[in-house]
Design a protein around this motif. Structure first.
Motif, short mmCIF file in Angstrom:
data_model
loop_
_atom_site.label_atom_id
_atom_site.label_comp_id
_atom_site.label_asym_id
_atom_site.label_seq_id
_atom_site.Cartn_x
_atom_site.Cartn_y
_atom_site.Cartn_z
N GLY A 172 29.87 6.93 78.92
CA GLY A 172 30.98 6.77 77.49
C GLY A 172 30.41 6.02 76.13
N ASN A 173 29.16 5.61 75.88
CA ASN A 173 28.52 5.61 75.07
C ASN A 173 28.51 6.82 73.98
N LEU A 174 28.67 6.29 72.67
CA LEU A 174 28.96 7.68 71.30
C LEU A 174 27.66 8.41 71.42
N GLY A 175 26.74 7.42 71.57
CA GLY A 175 25.37 8.02 70.92
C GLY A 175 25.45 9.02 72.37
N TYR A 176 25.56 9.29 73.48
CA TYR A 176 24.84 10.26 73.67
C TYR A 176 25.40 11.68 73.30
N SER A 177 26.62 11.65 72.50
CA SER A 177 26.62 13.23 72.14
C SER A 177 26.28 13.50 71.46
N GLN A 178 24.63 12.85 70.96
CA GLN A 178 23.69 13.36 69.87
C GLN A 178 22.75 14.00 70.35
N MET A 179 22.61 13.46 71.64
CA MET A 179 21.74 14.01 72.25
C MET A 179 20.77 16.10 71.82
N ASN A 180 21.75 16.67 71.60
CA ASN A 180 20.63 17.49 70.65
C ASN A 180 20.52 17.53 69.17
N PHE A 181 20.82 16.31 68.47
CA PHE A 181 20.33 15.91 67.22
C PHE A 181 19.09 15.62 67.30
N LEU A 182 17.63 15.88 67.63
CA LEU A 182 16.83 14.98 67.84
C LEU A 182 16.46 14.03 66.78
N PRO A 183 16.61 14.49 65.43
CA PRO A 183 16.88 12.93 64.66
C PRO A 183 17.91 11.83 64.66
N ILE A 184 18.60 11.52 65.19
CA ILE A 184 19.44 10.82 64.89
C ILE A 184 18.89 9.53 65.70
N LEU A 185 18.17 11.02 67.01
CA LEU A 185 17.76 10.40 68.53
C LEU A 185 16.71 9.29 68.37
N GLN A 186 16.23 9.09 67.62
CA GLN A 186 14.54 8.59 67.26
C GLN A 186 14.81 7.08 66.74
N ILE A 187 16.57 7.41 66.28
CA ILE A 187 16.67 5.79 65.76
C ILE A 187 17.42 4.24 66.90
N ALA A 188 17.30 5.50 68.13
CA ALA A 188 16.74 4.55 69.08
C ALA A 188 15.55 4.21 69.44
N SER A 189 14.45 4.16 69.12
CA SER A 189 13.87 3.98 69.85
C SER A 189 13.20 2.39 69.88
N VAL A 190 14.11 2.13 67.92
CA VAL A 190 14.20 0.39 67.14
C VAL A 190 15.17 -0.51 67.34
N THR A 191 16.44 0.72 67.79
CA THR A 191 18.00 -0.28 67.89
C THR A 191 17.84 -0.24 69.12
N GLY A 192 17.65 1.17 69.54
CA GLY A 192 18.52 1.33 71.52
C GLY A 192 19.57 1.99 70.44
N ILE A 193 20.31 2.51 72.18
CA ILE A 193 21.45 3.80 71.48
C ILE A 193 22.30 2.94 70.76
N TRP A 194 22.16 2.08 70.22
CA TRP A 194 23.41 1.34 69.78
C TRP A 194 23.74 1.48 67.84
N GLY A 195 22.28 1.74 67.53
CA GLY A 195 21.90 2.64 66.67
C GLY A 195 22.54 3.67 65.82
N ILE A 196 22.80 4.25 67.12
CA ILE A 196 23.48 5.79 67.04
C ILE A 196 24.65 5.78 66.82
N SER A 197 25.07 4.95 67.45
CA SER A 197 27.04 4.69 67.39
C SER A 197 26.95 4.14 66.07
N PHE A 198 26.22 3.08 65.75
CA PHE A 198 26.27 2.30 64.32
C PHE A 198 26.56 3.77 63.22
N SER A 199 25.32 4.69 63.31
CA SER A 199 25.40 5.61 62.26
C SER A 199 26.65 6.75 62.06
N ILE A 200 27.07 6.44 63.48
CA ILE A 200 28.56 7.56 63.19
C ILE A 200 29.61 6.88 62.29
N PHE A 201 30.15 5.68 63.11
CA PHE A 201 30.86 5.59 62.51
C PHE A 201 30.75 4.68 61.13
#
Length: 497
Positions: free
Chosen positions: A137-166
């Motif tokens: 249910g985490n919003l970050g999984y909506s971005q699995m086809n957008f590889l550039p934003i996915l890389q922030i997970a190597s720094v912040t975990g999945i949480w950085g993706i949701s933060f960026s979207i909102f």
């Protein structure tokens, strides 16, 4: 244009837009740009409504958007949990929009822009900490086809993706709102700088992937055929293992070094264990390959959902018992707490006249890193994979079983763990998609397991551990969001004093 529309028309239009974009931008097969845009209409509308109306409109939009998962949830969980899955997050989103409205009306555009991602990430993090379903249910999984934003997970975990979207949505709504020109300029510059850094890092990380990593050739296998899908007895299991064996032998000439079979491939009791091991040990010798298979290890007092790894020299090299079991569906199994990671020098495991040739087939050496074993739902939980990453795992070998409709999503959830932890994945799943991926989230090869007696994928996967900030420091960004949220909620109290 907005001034020409009646208040009720604005409400209906914004609600419909947000709901539609949440529906198509999240869920089982999301279109990733919609997730970035979905919150904007109701955020823009909120300052134009009363507090209660803003909450209700936002909650309704999110709840309607979450209907995209109802058919799936009906398979996995009881109805009341499906309802809670819609109502709970919808209320959190309604609260988020209400707080945004409050700060905008007070002229605090920066606080409004920050409180939206801070509250949402805090909710997702706390929800994952208590849920038996992990990060589903985490919003970050909506971005699995957008590889550039996915890389922030190597720094912040999945949480950085949701933060960026909102953050993007909140700033965009503020820019189209009533904030002052100075505030809008500050917000625009801050957002542009943030996205430049995040996406710039993403493109850089993708471009800087090591080119000469050790590799291994894997053969992923699954069968949704009725005789191989549900295997109720040890006798049925023997026949199913034979069918998989014939398939492996037919593929052996391709130089495959590791075969991965799905979860729940068949039950194995104390009585049938020697014959099962003998069967796979012989297959490993004949194919000169490792074989990983998921079985139901049934014992008199305890049963395990187990993965067994056989070596090319015909030995049982390792076992792993699943940690995170699917409620109701796997209640008969006991959860484990032990990890299994091992260095696997390929040449040392080969024997016989072809050993030298086998060892030369892109040999896996201890220097190339370790292999880790996990099973299906284990990879919904960042903590376990992060522990493996700290062990230095370079390749995760994952038998799985999904529900067809969630094949894309559940497989991609595992890929998120690869980006967070810096390892590749070989994942074979029934009723799903076979995936071979690298540590950047690139899909090297994939195939749907449906419509054929045996679905197979042959792929060459890098065996490389790339240490990440997230694997070292864990959920620091989630805690930073929690601290930010507390600070933002405390500002009005401080100002009153």
């Amino acid at each position: 244009m907005a001034s020409k529309l009646s208040s009720s028309t604005q409400v209906a239009l914004c609600l419909a837009l947000s709901a539609a974009m949440f529906f198509f931008g999240t869920g089982l097969s999301p279109v990733w740009p919609f997730a970035w845009l979905a919150p904007i209409p109701v955020l823009w509308l909120a300052p134009r409504l009363s507090a209660s109306s803003a909450f209700l409109v936002a909650a309704a939009a999110f709840a309607l958007g979450s209907l995209n998962e109802w058919a799936y949830l009906a398979i996995v969980v009881p109805l009341w949990i499906s309802i809670l899955n819609s109502v709970g997050p919808a209320c959190i989103f309604g609260l988020t929009v209400s707080l945004f409205r409050n700060r905008i009306l007070k002229g605090q555009a920066l606080q409004a822009a920050l409180i939206v991602p801070a509250l949402w990430v805090a909710y997702e993090y706390l929800s994952e900490a208590i849920s038996v379903h992990g990060t589903i249910g985490n919003l970050g999984y909506s971005q699995m086809n957008f590889l550039p934003i996915l890389q922030i997970a190597s720094v912040t975990g999945i949480w950085g993706i949701s933060f960026s979207i909102f953050l993007f949505a909140a700033v965009s709504a503020a820019l189209f709102g009533t904030a002052s020109v100075k505030q809008k300029r500050t917000l625009a510059i801050a957002l542009a700088t943030y996205l430049f850094c995040v996406l710039g890092y993403g493109y850089w990380r993708l471009a800087s992937t090591p080119k000469n990593s050790p590799v291994i050739k894997v053969g992923l296998m699954a069968s949704d055929d009725s005789m191989n899908l549900i295997v109720p007895t040890t006798e049925d299991a023997g026949y199913a293992f034979d069918r998989f064996g014939k398939q492996m032998l037919s593929m052996a000439s391709q130089g495959i070094q590791l075969f991965v079979l799905p979860e729940h491939s068949g039950p194995v009791t104390d009585a049938s264990e020697p014959a099962t091991d003998a069967k796979f040990e012989e297959l490993a010798r004949q194919t000169h390959a490792f074989i990983a298979v998921g079985i139901d290890r049934i014992m008199p007092k305890v049963s395990w959902n187990q993965e067994r790894l056989y070596a090319p020299n015909g030995t049982l090299l390792a076992t792993y018992d699943k940690h995170h079991l699917l409620p109701h569906w796997e209640d008969q199994f006991a959860p484990s707490t032990d990890r299994t990671s091992l260095s696997v020098p390929y040449g040392a495991m080969c024997e016989g006249p072809d050993a030298g040739k086998s060892a030369q087939r892109t040999a896996v050496s201890a220097a190339s890193g370790k292999w880790g074993l996990e099973i299906c739902k284990d990879m919904d939980f960042p903590h376990l994979s992060r522990q493996y990453a700290r062990d230095g795992v370079a390749l995760m070998v994952v038998p799985a079983w999904d529900f067809t409709v969630d094949g894309w999503l559940h497989g991609r959830m595992a890929i998120m763990r690869a980006v967070e932890g810096g390892f590749s994945i070989a994942r074979s799943a029934k009723r799903s998609i076979l995936y071979a991926t690298d540590d950047r989230g690139r899909v090297i090869a994939q195939r749907d397991s449906g419509f054929v007696p045996f679905a197979t994928v042959v792929a060459t996967i890098p065996v490389r551990h790339d240490a990440t900030i997230y694997s070292r420091f864990g959920d620091w960004s989630a805690w930073l969001n929690l601290g930010l949220l507390v600070a933002l909620l405390g500002v009005p109290l401080i100002e009153r004093n």
